[in-house]
Write a protein that holds these residues in place. Structure first.
Motif, PDB file in Angstrom:
ATOM      1  N   GLU A 118       0.839  -1.205   0.000  1.00 43.86           N
ATOM      2  CA  GLU A 118       0.000   0.000   0.000  1.00 43.86           C
ATOM      3  C   GLU A 118       0.869   1.248   0.000  1.00 43.86           C
ATOM      4  OE1 GLU A 118      -3.079   0.084   2.974  1.00 43.86           O
ATOM      5  OE2 GLU A 118      -3.583  -2.023   2.577  1.00 43.86           O
ATOM      6  N   TRP A 119       1.918   1.254   0.823  1.00 46.89           N
ATOM      7  CA  TRP A 119       2.794   2.431   0.886  1.00 46.89           C
ATOM      8  C   TRP A 119       3.511   2.642  -0.448  1.00 46.89           C
ATOM      9  CZ3 TRP A 119       8.069   3.207   0.373  1.00 46.89           C
ATOM     10  CH2 TRP A 119       8.509   4.495   0.688  1.00 46.89           C
ATOM     11  N   LEU A 120       3.982   1.558  -1.040  1.00 47.40           N
ATOM     12  CA  LEU A 120       4.690   1.648  -2.318  1.00 47.40           C
ATOM     13  C   LEU A 120       3.761   2.035  -3.462  1.00 47.40           C
ATOM     14  CD1 LEU A 120       6.936  -1.493  -1.905  1.00 47.40           C
ATOM     15  CD2 LEU A 120       7.776   0.852  -2.148  1.00 47.40           C
ATOM     16  N   GLY A 121       2.468   1.794  -3.297  1.00 46.32           N
ATOM     17  CA  GLY A 121       1.499   2.140  -4.332  1.00 46.32           C
ATOM     18  C   GLY A 121       1.411   1.106  -5.433  1.00 46.32           C
ATOM     19  N   GLU A 122       2.084  -0.009  -5.256  1.00 50.47           N
ATOM     20  CA  GLU A 122       2.085  -1.075  -6.260  1.00 50.47           C
ATOM     21  C   GLU A 122       2.284  -2.417  -5.572  1.00 50.47           C
ATOM     22  OE1 GLU A 122       4.401  -0.644  -9.886  1.00 50.47           O
ATOM     23  OE2 GLU A 122       5.031   1.313  -9.154  1.00 50.47           O
ATOM     24  N   ASN A 123       1.987  -3.467  -6.295  1.00 46.57           N
ATOM     25  CA  ASN A 123       2.245  -4.811  -5.827  1.00 46.57           C
ATOM     26  C   ASN A 123       3.752  -4.993  -5.673  1.00 46.57           C
ATOM     27  OD1 ASN A 123       2.783  -7.732  -6.021  1.00 46.57           O
ATOM     28  ND2 ASN A 123       0.566  -7.835  -6.328  1.00 46.57           N
ATOM     29  N   LEU A 124       4.169  -5.725  -4.662  1.00 48.39           N
ATOM     30  CA  LEU A 124       5.600  -5.940  -4.423  1.00 48.39           C
ATOM     31  C   LEU A 124       6.287  -6.609  -5.607  1.00 48.39           C
ATOM     32  CD1 LEU A 124       5.689  -7.068  -0.679  1.00 48.39           C
ATOM     33  CD2 LEU A 124       6.485  -4.912  -1.641  1.00 48.39           C
ATOM     34  N   SER A 125       5.528  -7.314  -6.430  1.00 49.23           N
ATOM     35  CA  SER A 125       6.128  -8.004  -7.582  1.00 49.23           C
ATOM     36  C   SER A 125       6.700  -7.020  -8.614  1.00 49.23           C
ATOM     37  CB  SER A 125       5.116  -8.933  -8.246  1.00 49.23           C
ATOM     38  OG  SER A 125       4.043  -8.182  -8.773  1.00 49.23           O
TER      39      SER A 125
END
Length: 158
Positions: free
Chosen positions: A69-76
């Protein structure tokens, strides 16, 4: 009574099987990096700063959901080099290389260690909770501790 009357847990964590009291303090998230890393001189890091770096993440699913959520994207969409259970073990990899570990401030003492903690921006924090078993019967000392914590928590949040 069991071995422990109380425990401290840091969100996000499954607390449904326990009674709990959120404490009026929180921890901040950031990255742990080698002092010679390109990001070491920054006052904070943003998701964009981390796109091209090898990342170590926690082995805890709820934490990784929060980081996504913080990154704004899926970790992949990021360069995930691995995961860790114990930050100390991850810190050994961080110290030796060009890898970034997501972590909570203060778990690793960075003073004179060759490591640097850099906070995240926007800030990401984690609440701290005291937990105990449901229907727990406390000693007098345990009851008093819980009463003091509850009254202190109410005055802090008022």
């Amino acid at each position: 009574m069991g071995l422990l009357d109380f425990g401290l847990v840091i969100d996000p964590v499954e607390k449904q099987k326990y009674e709990y009291l959120p404490l009026p303090i929180s921890d901040r998230w950031g990255i742990l990096i080698n002092e010679n890393h390109a990001l070491a001189s920054k006052a904070f890091v943003t998701p964009k700063d981390l796109t091209d770096h090898a990342l170590l993440i926690s082995n805890q699913t709820l934490v990784n959901n929060q980081l996504s959520e913080w990154l704004g994207e899926n970790l992949s969409h990021f360069k995930i080099a691995g995961s860790y259970n114990l930050l100390y073990n991850a810190s050994l990899l961080v110290k030796e290389g060009n890898i970034v570990a997501f972590c909570i401030d203060g778990i690793i003492n960075t003073k004179d260690s060759g490591l640097v903690f850099v906070p995240l921006k926007p800030a990401l924090t984690a609440r701290i909770n005291i937990i105990w078993k449901k229907k727990q019967i406390f000693s007098n000392a345990g009851t008093l501790l819980l009463e003091k914590l509850a009254s202190h928590t109410k005055t802090k949040s008022s």
